[in-house]
Scaffold this motif. Structure first.
Motif, PDB file in Angstrom:
ATOM      1  N   ARG A  63      -6.024   8.481  -4.290  1.00 56.95           N
ATOM      2  CA  ARG A  63      -6.373   7.126  -3.914  1.00 56.95           C
ATOM      3  C   ARG A  63      -5.168   6.431  -3.278  1.00 56.95           C
ATOM      4  O   ARG A  63      -4.028   6.808  -3.507  1.00 56.95           O
ATOM      5  CB  ARG A  63      -6.837   6.322  -5.131  1.00 56.95           C
ATOM      6  N   ILE A  64      -5.441   5.416  -2.494  1.00 59.28           N
ATOM      7  CA  ILE A  64      -4.389   4.584  -1.932  1.00 59.28           C
ATOM      8  C   ILE A  64      -4.002   3.554  -2.986  1.00 59.28           C
ATOM      9  O   ILE A  64      -4.849   2.813  -3.494  1.00 59.28           O
ATOM     10  CB  ILE A  64      -4.873   3.879  -0.654  1.00 59.28           C
ATOM     11  N   LEU A  65      -2.721   3.513  -3.322  1.00 58.57           N
ATOM     12  CA  LEU A  65      -2.248   2.561  -4.327  1.00 58.57           C
ATOM     13  C   LEU A  65      -2.066   1.192  -3.673  1.00 58.57           C
ATOM     14  O   LEU A  65      -1.489   1.077  -2.596  1.00 58.57           O
ATOM     15  CB  LEU A  65      -0.923   3.039  -4.915  1.00 58.57           C
ATOM     16  N   LYS A  66      -2.578   0.166  -4.344  1.00 60.53           N
ATOM     17  CA  LYS A  66      -2.512  -1.199  -3.813  1.00 60.53           C
ATOM     18  C   LYS A  66      -1.919  -2.134  -4.856  1.00 60.53           C
ATOM     19  O   LYS A  66      -2.278  -2.089  -6.031  1.00 60.53           O
ATOM     20  CB  LYS A  66      -3.921  -1.684  -3.424  1.00 60.53           C
ATOM     21  N   VAL A  67      -0.993  -2.986  -4.412  1.00 65.16           N
ATOM     22  CA  VAL A  67      -0.449  -4.045  -5.261  1.00 65.16           C
ATOM     23  C   VAL A  67      -0.667  -5.372  -4.554  1.00 65.16           C
ATOM     24  O   VAL A  67      -0.126  -5.615  -3.465  1.00 65.16           O
ATOM     25  CB  VAL A  67       1.053  -3.854  -5.543  1.00 65.16           C
ATOM     26  N   TYR A  91       0.842  -1.191   0.000  1.00 63.08           N
ATOM     27  CA  TYR A  91       0.000   0.000   0.000  1.00 63.08           C
ATOM     28  C   TYR A  91       0.882   1.248   0.000  1.00 63.08           C
ATOM     29  O   TYR A  91       1.943   1.280   0.632  1.00 63.08           O
ATOM     30  CB  TYR A  91      -0.910   0.031   1.230  1.00 63.08           C
ATOM     31  N   ALA A  92       0.431   2.266  -0.726  1.00 64.48           N
ATOM     32  CA  ALA A  92       1.092   3.574  -0.730  1.00 64.48           C
ATOM     33  C   ALA A  92       0.010   4.643  -0.638  1.00 64.48           C
ATOM     34  O   ALA A  92      -0.917   4.659  -1.454  1.00 64.48           O
ATOM     35  CB  ALA A  92       1.923   3.771  -1.992  1.00 64.48           C
ATOM     36  N   PHE A  93       0.126   5.508   0.365  1.00 66.33           N
ATOM     37  CA  PHE A  93      -0.873   6.562   0.535  1.00 66.33           C
ATOM     38  C   PHE A  93      -0.531   7.757  -0.340  1.00 66.33           C
ATOM     39  O   PHE A  93       0.646   8.065  -0.555  1.00 66.33           O
ATOM     40  CB  PHE A  93      -0.955   6.975   2.002  1.00 66.33           C
ATOM     41  N   SER A 136      -4.190  -1.654  -8.182  1.00 58.85           N
ATOM     42  CA  SER A 136      -5.481  -0.972  -8.144  1.00 58.85           C
ATOM     43  C   SER A 136      -5.399   0.227  -7.209  1.00 58.85           C
ATOM     44  O   SER A 136      -4.390   0.462  -6.556  1.00 58.85           O
ATOM     45  CB  SER A 136      -6.589  -1.930  -7.677  1.00 58.85           C
ATOM     46  N   GLY A 137      -6.497   1.001  -7.155  1.00 58.05           N
ATOM     47  CA  GLY A 137      -6.553   2.167  -6.288  1.00 58.05           C
ATOM     48  C   GLY A 137      -7.769   2.107  -5.384  1.00 58.05           C
ATOM     49  O   GLY A 137      -8.866   1.750  -5.819  1.00 58.05           O
TER      50      GLY A 137
END
Length: 230
Positions: free
Chosen positions: A151-155, A136-138, A163-164
């Motif tokens: 959006r919060i980046l999600k891998v 996660y990256a804020f 996704s976001g």
């Protein structure tokens, strides 16, 4: 030598080779942030350069690894830090780059994953690995794909799906995040876009919910904190 001891040794070696490494390129801020891989090598994220840096402390040597520039669509501020996994892969966080960058240390392959995230500058600053095997990256300044929709980046590391998460994080209020012992992710407070109190957000990776953990009145902002919870 244990991995922790090697980590300490690595930074001692870096002090010795500082002039040697900086002489390899004339561009400013070619690298921004780095991570130690499970192969005991250090990788510095490609920020303004077209390559990222691999440093081997044991031999006091380095090499430059090409980045697939044609797939990134960014002229600078590309990546900022990364996450190393036991499977040998390094995931670099897209700052202005429009895709997540992955380097496989075992196969020596560098490639991008996920959809086009747009070329807005300074979207995210760092990844945090959560217990649910997701990164996660804020949002730092912007989001996916344009301003005012952070959006919060999600891998998802099991599938490499990027996704976001649109959870209502305001524009420009986070400067990184950290995973605490309670399994929650806490953000570093930042607010340069609007006046008012700074907030620390608490994110639960298990159900991907967000809440305001703390409000603080500070005139300064933080970046990349070490957050300890009693």
């Amino acid at each position: 030598m244990s991995r922790n001891n090697k980590f300490t040794h690595s930074f001692r070696s870096l002090k010795v080779t500082r002039r040697f490494l900086s002489a390899s390129s004339s561009s400013s801020l070619n690298y921004y942030g780095g991570v130690m891989g499970f192969n005991d090598k250090i990788y510095f994220a490609p920020h303004n350069g077209n390559q990222f840096l691999e440093y081997t402390p044991d031999s006091n040597t380095y090499r430059l690894i090409d980045v697939p520039i044609a797939e990134i669509n960014s002229s600078g501020n590309r990546y900022s830090g990364g996450i190393a996994l036991p499977n040998g892969k390094i995931y670099f966080c897209p700052c202005t780059a429009n895709r997540v960058l992955v380097y496989d240390t075992k196969s020596d392959q560098c490639y991008t994953i996920g959809p086009d995230l747009g070329t807005v500058q300074f979207k995210w600053l760092q990844f945090t690995l959560a217990p649910n095997n997701c990164l996660y990256a804020f949002p730092y300044l912007d989001g996916i794909p344009f301003n005012y929709n952070p959006r919060i980046l999600k891998v998802d590391l099991s599938t490499d799906i990027v996704s976001g998460l649109d959870l209502g994080v305001p524009y420009g209020v986070c400067a990184g995040q950290v995973l605490a012992e309670d399994g929650m992710i806490y953000t570093a407070p930042r607010n340069t876009q609007t006046s008012g109190p700074r907030r620390i957000y608490k994110f639960n990776p298990s159900n991907e919910t967000l809440e305001i953990f703390m409000t603080i009145n500070l005139s300064l902002f933080c970046i990349f904190p070490k957050l300890g919870l009693d």
